[in-house]
Design an enzyme around this catalytic site. Structure first.
Site, PDB file in Angstrom:
ATOM      1  N   HIS A   1     -12.986 -29.677 -18.103  1.00  0.00           N
ATOM      2  CA  HIS A   1     -14.123 -28.997 -17.461  1.00  0.00           C
ATOM      3  C   HIS A   1     -14.395 -27.644 -18.121  1.00  0.00           C
ATOM      4  O   HIS A   1     -14.941 -26.747 -17.494  1.00  0.00           O
ATOM      5  CB  HIS A   1     -13.884 -28.773 -15.964  1.00  0.00           C
TER       6      HIS A   1
ATOM      7  N   LYS B   1     -25.727 -11.136 -37.850  1.00  0.00           N
ATOM      8  CA  LYS B   1     -25.549 -12.536 -37.459  1.00  0.00           C
ATOM      9  C   LYS B   1     -24.947 -13.407 -38.563  1.00  0.00           C
ATOM     10  O   LYS B   1     -25.348 -13.357 -39.720  1.00  0.00           O
ATOM     11  CB  LYS B   1     -26.905 -13.153 -37.035  1.00  0.00           C
TER      12      LYS B   1
END
Ligand code: ARG
Length: 477
Positions: free
Chosen positions: A175, A302
């Site tokens: 999960h 980035k």
């Protein structure tokens, strides 16, 4: 409107039709509408089948000579003509004509132009229906072998990491919540297993791809004296498709291949998603090789994981191709229907896409660096050892449901203090359950938790080491 006699004055005299009529033009009394030629052509993409088409035709011609339908001389003339055409196509000087619809009729027409009437005998005892299926099966067979090799390379990239990463422990998730610790190598081998199933699926699919349809002719077989086994041997098919009606209508082999490729893409997409996540500042588990990342035109800092994103993204089209193929055959009556021509682009696209993704994935897997320091710094967060402690308590004689609740309470206590379980005091453990003594400290902490695993297939260090050895042997690395 042009009539048959207008465009083909030789037709009534039984002479070969001139170059601008269709190979099937006899019954027609006029031209095909230009829009139909453009709409129905497949040569712009099935030209990729040219080597398979030439190979299939050579085998067919030699077989016809073996049964006496052609003379040896005729067959060799045809073979030489076909080889010549193949060279020309490979050199890029062959002109494919849209009005000849597909690669099969283009090659046949070129053959007739080159060697004359003998070329008009090649299509004896076959139809384009079985010709297309044969060519496509030959192409897919090669595709399967390519995918198989690329999957092996990717598995080798994972196994290649196992030496350097042998002592690394990762948090395992369910999960996407921290669950139990796993060895990095256990993780790499998990992917090896997935890609092995993909290889097995492809190998299994190959057996059904590798059945010769030639001899089916259009749908019912042929009255001509043919020897299908002769062709199967020449083309290295394992057997003969047994029923001509089945064969004429069958695309299962292409769909199975597309499905096997789809699961490869799905597995790659899982890896891509995981590593995209792992390369965030939030996780900082892995550094992707910079050559496989790109920057931003506005944000100077980035370093984006574009290759992994595209691997994930391209999975969508591979799934789409499979869906198109499944819908394509839905409700088609036996036998061949022209709808089936729509199969090639979908299959070619899945093959091209998955092969490119596999190649890139191998390089990224080989070049990525685990950020071990950062991983270790947070490894004792998230109570990865809670289940091990629960199993320790079970071994002391407490029923599992009771042990689960007791450890749950201990975790809640630790959470309140914001400390790992190993930092709770002996008094706290004993307050939780009388049978808990100093031995708890021998199972707590991720390192000890890992060492406590036992079961076959688990992340137990000995088990994983055995598996690494097995994989090295299997992959010959
Ligand atoms: N271009 C067609 C295809 O790829 C060839 C088969 C045509 N057969 C026919 N009966 N019209 O499917």
């Amino acid at each position: 409107m042009a009539t048959k006699t207008d465009q083909n004055p030789a037709a009534s005299s039984g002479q070969p039709a001139p170059g601008n009529t269709k190979p099937w033009g006899g019954v027609f009394d006029g031209d095909t509408a230009p829009l139909v030629e453009k709409f129905s052509e497949s040569v712009s993409y099935d030209c990729r089948l040219y080597t398979q088409d030439v190979r299939g035709s050579i085998a067919h011609a030699r077989m016809l000579a073996s049964t006496g339908v052609l003379t040896d001389g005729e067959a060799e003339q045809i073979v030489a003509g076909l080889e010549d055409i193949q060279r020309e196509i490979a050199a890029g000087t062959f002109l494919f004509r849209q009005d000849l619809e597909d690669v099969h009729m283009n090659i046949e027409r070129a053959l007739v132009e080159r060697i004359g009437d003998v070329g008009r005998k090649l299509h004896t005892g076959r139809s384009r229906n079985d010709q297309v299926s044969t060519d496509f099966r030959l192409w897919i067979r090669e595709g399967i072998d390519r995918a198989e090799r690329l999957l092996g390379d990717l598995q080798r990239a994972f196994v290649g990491r196992c030496e350097a990463d042998a002592s690394v422990i990762l948090p395992g998730y369910t999960h996407l919540q921290r669950a139990q610790p796993v060895l990095a190598n256990h993780y790499w081998l998990a992917y090896c297993e997935k890609f092995q199933r993909d290889r097995d699926r492809l190998a299994d699919c190959r057996r059904r791809v590798n059945q010769l349809p030639l001899g089916t002719a259009a749908l019912a077989g042929t009255t001509m004296d043919i020897d299908r086994q002769h062709v199967a041997d020449a083309l290295e098919f394992e057997g003969l498709v047994a029923n001509s009606l089945d064969s004429s209508s069958d695309r299962d082999f292409a769909i199975e291949y597309a499905f096997a490729l789809t699961l490869v893409a799905e597995h790659l997409s899982t890896l891509a998603e995981e590593w995209i996540l792992w390369s965030t500042v939030e996780f900082n588990f892995i550094k992707l090789p910079q050559a496989y990342c790109t920057g931003s035109s506005i944000m100077p800092q980035k370093i984006n994981p574009d290759v992994m994103e595209l691997i994930r993204g391209k999975t969508a089209r591979v799934v789409g191709n499979l869906q198109s193929l499944l819908v394509l055959i839905k409700g088609l009556p036996l036998a061949y229907n022209r709808d089936l021509q729509e199969d090639k682009q979908r299959v070619f696209d899945s093959a091209d896409t998955v092969e490119a993704c596999l190649q890139l994935a191998s390089e990224v897997v080989a070049g990525a660096e685990l950020q071990v320091e950062n991983i270790n710094a947070r490894l004792e967060r998230g109570y990865l050892d809670a289940t091990t402690l629960m199993e320790h308590l079970i071994k002391l004689g407490v029923p599992q449901r009771t042990a689960h609740e007791i450890i749950g309470n201990l975790v809640a206590t630790a959470m309140k203090q914001d400390v790992p379980l190993a930092e709770l005091t002996l008094e706290e453990f004993q307050a939780a359950h009388a049978s808990l003594d100093e031995s708890v400290y021998q199972v707590l902490g991720v390192k000890q938790a890992i060492a406590a695993f036992k079961s076959v297939g688990s992340t137990a260090p000995e088990r994983v080491a055995e598996q690494v050895t097995l994989w090295r042997k299997r992959l010959k690395t």
